[in-house]
Design an enzyme around this catalytic site. Structure first.
Site, PDB file in Angstrom:
ATOM      1  CG  ASP A  56      66.003  99.436  28.824  1.00 16.77           C
ATOM      2  OD1 ASP A  56      65.993 100.653  28.569  1.00 16.77           O
ATOM      3  OD2 ASP A  56      65.131  98.879  29.517  1.00 16.77           O
ATOM      4  CE1 TYR A  74      58.215  96.361  38.459  1.00 14.00           C
ATOM      5  CE2 TYR A  74      59.443  98.429  38.363  1.00 14.00           C
ATOM      6  CZ  TYR A  74      58.613  97.492  37.771  1.00 14.00           C
ATOM      7  OH  TYR A  74      58.183  97.682  36.480  1.00 14.00           O
ATOM      8  CG  HIS A  93      62.840 101.646  27.879  1.00 13.66           C
ATOM      9  ND1 HIS A  93      63.659 101.789  28.974  1.00 13.66           N
ATOM     10  CD2 HIS A  93      61.621 102.103  28.270  1.00 13.66           C
ATOM     11  CE1 HIS A  93      62.979 102.304  29.996  1.00 13.66           C
ATOM     12  NE2 HIS A  93      61.740 102.511  29.590  1.00 13.66           N
ATOM     13  CD  GLU A  99      59.670 104.010  32.432  1.00 14.54           C
ATOM     14  OE1 GLU A  99      59.596 104.485  33.577  1.00 14.54           O
ATOM     15  OE2 GLU A  99      60.628 103.323  32.059  1.00 14.54           O
TER      16      GLU A  99
HETATM   17  C1  ACM Z   1      59.115  99.658  33.911  1.00 15.55           C
HETATM   18  O1  ACM Z   1      59.444  99.610  35.106  1.00 15.55           O
HETATM   19  N1  ACM Z   1      59.464 100.685  33.157  1.00 15.55           N
HETATM   20  C2  ACM Z   1      58.332  98.597  33.306  1.00 15.55           C
END
Ligand code: ACM
Ligand code: ZN
Length: 618
Positions: A197, A429, A271, A338
């Protein structure tokens, strides 16, 4: 005589409730309770034929630390007494390739399955039928009893996963193995390893050494994520780490031994700032990039790979060739989330690729990018999984979608006949608050245990056959220590384990809470950290009869809330909450604590009243 029989029965019942009872997470498909108990002793034989021997060795190793018994499995066949682990000669079609049958009586325990994986899952259930002390790492005294029971069990979903982000903070080989160990106990079978990342590249790639020489290190920072100062002039990048390929192989083997497949993720084309710090030539506009320590940057600093530079795909081919060789998984996760696409809009190389391939816009450039990577991986015998943004501009032909922005991406991909994994942020999450944000470690949104448990992962409009399974994701922006990673994972991962395995009709919130409390005792033995937030009240400010009042609820029945607006820490002797309380004129703080059966169970919370009012819009 009758009296004596009752007394014996009563004694047995008392023993059951004192010891493990039947508290299996995830809840099995079918459980028939029997009468009596099996007692494990140092003379208990374990029978396992050659095809079940490795599971026998696993079981005897698991039993040894706490009991001190050395129960080496033997291959000689006997079914009269002891524990038998058996691969069925005639496959049982109901339990599939991961299910098992378990029967315990006063004299023997038999676990049968079609596969080793099924036997392994049966062994996990057996371990959970033993008292919590079985989890101790040194010899302890306990009655090693198993209640008589008949279980037939198999999973709802093929994919039962947890993700750990090791980029935002690096976790050691030992931490990762521990995470995998805990997953196996709850019958998870996929470990999604988020390896790269903006904040660090964590896997050695021999063909591109700078990825870890430079990309694995950033400047150290403490405090709240996104508020960190960017790297200062001349400041050394000393914080981070990476896994060597030898370590990766060791972890892959460790997971395989526990029937967990590792899904590696290399997050591209966004990322990717750690990759750009190592190889700035892969950016649309070359600069002196630094690995981001956790400062705000989105669309301010480039973290997107150039889609128009052939070198990007050349380098990715090196990365994915090595990744494909290291990981036996059929799937590789390529990220895709993103992506700041504005660099592609202004980049002449990207625009030239757009024209050449008749792409209309940057969304279609993204689809082109992912499809190129898919071709690369398909050629290596692998399939791709991507976050739901890979739907933008058109989904790559063979891709599986991991739905994280709610379920919409999963619904769309399934309607197109693609496989999906449901990992919706508001429910699954694990980096979200699990209790009051005024009390919990800082993060950005809420998913209480109730939210995670009660969520049904297959939306009504989706044919379940497209849903491979579900997954919890632990992002670690605000999780810098492994103990905190445990705190964020458990008990919500119990809820995900149960939703991934148990038929919806067998799920029961009240029973789940009782089982969770039992498993806390097991975690205490194993010294695993977990959150007790489910015991804390849900506090809100409401307006009733023209007055502002404090309302308090609990996630489950049986808790008593004690509160005060005065300065001392409340205990059982303080007022019991029973209906909304008018906020008095002057106090600045509300103090609350919960009790269950006369014992404090919740955290002693101090909540600023102005902030309670503000978040309710008063
Ligand atoms: C993510 O939470 N950007 C997959
Ligand atoms: Zn470009």
């Amino acid at each position: 005589m009758i009296k004596k029989t009752y007394l014996t029965l009563l004694l047995i019942l008392v023993q059951f409730s004192t010891f493990a009872g039947i508290n299996i997470i995830p809840e099995p498909v079918k459980v028939e309770e029997g009468t009596g108990i099996f007692t494990l002793t140092q003379a208990t034989p374990i029978f396992a034929a050659d095809d079940a021997k490795e599971i026998g060795l696993y079981l005897s190793a698991e039993l040894q630390d706490a009991t001190g018994f050395r129960l080496n499995p033997t291959t000689s066949k006997s079914t009269a007494t002891g524990i038998t682990l058996e691969i069925l000669a005639t496959p049982n079609s109901e339990i599939g390739d991961q299910g098992y049958l378990l029967e315990s009586t006063t004299t023997k325990i038999v676990i049968q399955a079609n596969t080793k994986h099924g036997l392994f899952n049966g062994v996990q259930t057996l371990l959970q039928l033993l008292p919590p002390e079985i989890e101790a790492s040194t010899q302890v005294k306990a009655d090693w009893i198993v209640p008589a029971v008949k279980i037939s069990d198999y999973p709802r979903f093929e994919w039962r996963g947890l993700m750990l982000d090791v980029s935002r903070h690096f976790f050691t080989v030992e931490d990762v193995k521990n995470y995998i160990d805990e997953m196996a106990r709850y019958k998870f079978n996929r470990f999604h390893w988020h390896l790269t990342d903006d904040q660090g590249w964590r896997i050695e790639i021999k063909g591109l050494p700078k990825l870890t020489e430079i990309g694995a290190w950033r400047v150290p920072r403490q405090g709240d994520w996104w508020s960190f100062d960017p790297p200062q002039k001349g400041e050394a990048a000393t914080y981070g780490g990476f896994y060597t390929q030898e370590e990766v192989k060791e972890i892959v083997k460790y997971a395989q031994d526990r029937f967990i497949t590792i899904l590696p993720e290399v997050d591209i084309p966004g990322h990717a700032m750690a990759m750009l710090a190592a190889y700035p030539e892969l950016a649309c506009f070359k600069k002196d990039f630094k690995v981001n320590p956790g400062s705000k940057f989105f669309c301010k600093i480039q973290n997107t790979l150039c889609a128009g530079n052939p070198k990007t795909f050349e380098y990715l081919n090196i990365v994915f060739s090595e990744i494909a060789d290291l990981f036996p998984s059929e799937y590789i996760h390529i990220g895709g989330d993103e992506v700041c696409r504005k660099w592609w809009f202004f980049c002449t190389k990207c625009q030239s690729v757009r024209r050449k391939n008749k792409l209309k816009n940057t969304e279609e450039i993204q689809s082109y990018f992912i499809t190129e990577v898919e071709k690369m991986l398909n050629a290596k015998g692998k399939s791709i999984i991507g976050w739901d943004e890979i739907l933008d501009g058109g989904l790559a032909p063979n891709a599986t979608v991991m739905s994280w922005r709610g379920t919409a991406g999963g619904i769309k991909a399934a309607s197109m006949g693609h496989k999906v994994i449901m990992s919706p942020m508001p429910y699954y999450y694990l980096d979200l608050y699990q209790g009051d944000p005024l009390f919990e470690p800082v993060t950005y949104a809420m998913a209480r245990l109730t939210d995670t448990y009660n969520f049904e992962p297959v939306p009504a409009e989706v044919d379940e056959k497209y849903v491979m399974g579900i997954q919890g994701c632990l992002w670690t922006e605000s999780v810098s220590e492994y103990r905190h990673a445990q705190y964020m994972t458990w008990p919500r991962a119990f809820a995900i384990a149960e939703s991934s395995w148990t038929p919806t009709a067998n799920k029961d919130w009240t029973k789940f809470i009782a089982k969770t409390e039992h498993h806390f005792k097991r975690f205490d033995q194993r010294k695993i950290r977990y959150a007790r937030s489910m015991y804390d009240p849900i506090v809100s400010v409401i307006k009733e009869d023209g007055k502002l009042k404090i309302k308090m609820e609990t996630e489950f029945e049986g808790l008593t809330i004690h509160y005060t607006f005065q300065g001392a820490e409340p205990d059982f002797s303080y007022p019991v909450y029973d209906k909304p309380v008018t906020i008095p004129r002057n106090p600045k703080l509300l103090r609350v604590v919960t009790y269950k059966e006369g014992k404090q169970v919740g955290n002693s919370m101090v909540l600023p009243i102005d902030q309670l009012k503000a978040r309710a819009g008063f």
